[in-house]
Design an enzyme around this catalytic site. Sequence first.
Site, PDB file in Angstrom:
ATOM      1  N   ASP A 260       4.456  -1.594  -1.810  1.00  0.00           N
ATOM      2  CA  ASP A 260       3.914  -3.475  -1.955  1.00  0.00           C
ATOM      3  C   ASP A 260       1.934  -2.956  -1.912  1.00  0.00           C
ATOM      4  O   ASP A 260       1.549  -3.767  -1.905  1.00  0.00           O
ATOM      5  CB  ASP A 260       4.647  -4.271  -0.378  1.00  0.00           C
ATOM      6  CG  ASP A 260       3.368  -5.092  -0.897  1.00  0.00           C
ATOM      7  OD1 ASP A 260       4.613  -5.763  -1.771  1.00  0.00           O
ATOM      8  OD2 ASP A 260       3.389  -6.162   0.202  1.00  0.00           O
TER       9      ASP A 260
ATOM     10  N   ASP B 145      -1.164   4.830   4.443  1.00  0.00           N
ATOM     11  CA  ASP B 145      -2.192   3.783   3.579  1.00  0.00           C
ATOM     12  C   ASP B 145      -3.322   4.525   3.739  1.00  0.00           C
ATOM     13  O   ASP B 145      -3.849   5.925   4.156  1.00  0.00           O
ATOM     14  CB  ASP B 145      -2.165   2.871   4.116  1.00  0.00           C
ATOM     15  CG  ASP B 145      -2.769   1.231   3.270  1.00  0.00           C
ATOM     16  OD1 ASP B 145      -2.117   0.744   2.790  1.00  0.00           O
ATOM     17  OD2 ASP B 145      -3.926   1.758   3.347  1.00  0.00           O
TER      18      ASP B 145
ATOM     19  N   GLY C 245       0.953  -3.719   7.844  1.00  0.00           N
ATOM     20  CA  GLY C 245       2.093  -3.256   8.385  1.00  0.00           C
ATOM     21  C   GLY C 245       2.902  -4.171   8.903  1.00  0.00           C
ATOM     22  O   GLY C 245       4.283  -3.744   9.898  1.00  0.00           O
TER      23      GLY C 245
ATOM     24  N   LYS D  50       6.119  -3.289  -5.951  1.00  0.00           N
ATOM     25  CA  LYS D  50       5.280  -4.547  -6.642  1.00  0.00           C
ATOM     26  C   LYS D  50       4.501  -3.600  -7.471  1.00  0.00           C
ATOM     27  O   LYS D  50       3.922  -2.816  -7.632  1.00  0.00           O
ATOM     28  CB  LYS D  50       4.791  -4.799  -5.497  1.00  0.00           C
ATOM     29  CG  LYS D  50       3.718  -6.457  -6.566  1.00  0.00           C
ATOM     30  CD  LYS D  50       2.931  -6.329  -4.851  1.00  0.00           C
ATOM     31  CE  LYS D  50       1.580  -5.893  -4.407  1.00  0.00           C
ATOM     32  NZ  LYS D  50       1.049  -6.889  -2.877  1.00  0.00           N
TER      33      LYS D  50
END
Length: 202
Positions: free
Chosen positions: A110, A69, A51, A150
């Site tokens: 990410d 997630d 987070g 990413k």
Amino acid sequence: MGSQWGADKYYRRSKGEGYRSRAAYKLEEIQRKFGLIRGDDNVVDLGAAPGSWLQFVKGITGGVIIGIDLNPIVPVEGTHTVKGDFTKKEIQDKVISLTGENNVGIVLCDAAPQFAGNKSYDQARAIGLNEGALHFACRILKPGGNLIIKSFQGEMFQELLNEIRQNFYAVKVYRTKASRRGSTEVYIIARNFNGKINAETD
């Protein structure tokens, strides 16, 4: 092997400043350089656990902030968290219910797979995850929206870049100072979604 000093530096800083992980400083650097997150943007963070990116983003925008997630995310005040697979239509529909149709200003990702130690296999899984994030973004971004993913340089990376360039007017590859030394980790900075593709989902 990465620089232990570098890891300690950002780790210590994250603990001192209240961030849940050192990854916050990667997004901070990207935002400082590119300014992709705007003050009224609705933001979706893919692979958001634990987070720290949600913590950083809530200090920038007054829009809706959503973290997704597979693992539970300890709630971050002022944000929404969703447990599930972002490639699934029902999860994407939940995002749309919170933000409105094509009303997200930026998608962040990410996320990285659990690496097995086989370079080609790991790279293929990473690129597959990146493609899932791209397809998610193409479904929920508003025209002119932005994307940060990413990724890892290696096999299929150029093909991924080419696909992203078909959907955004400006695409750059950027390596943050907070990335571990020796890692192939990079961030793909994609600006100004052209709005041409509505990605198919399961």
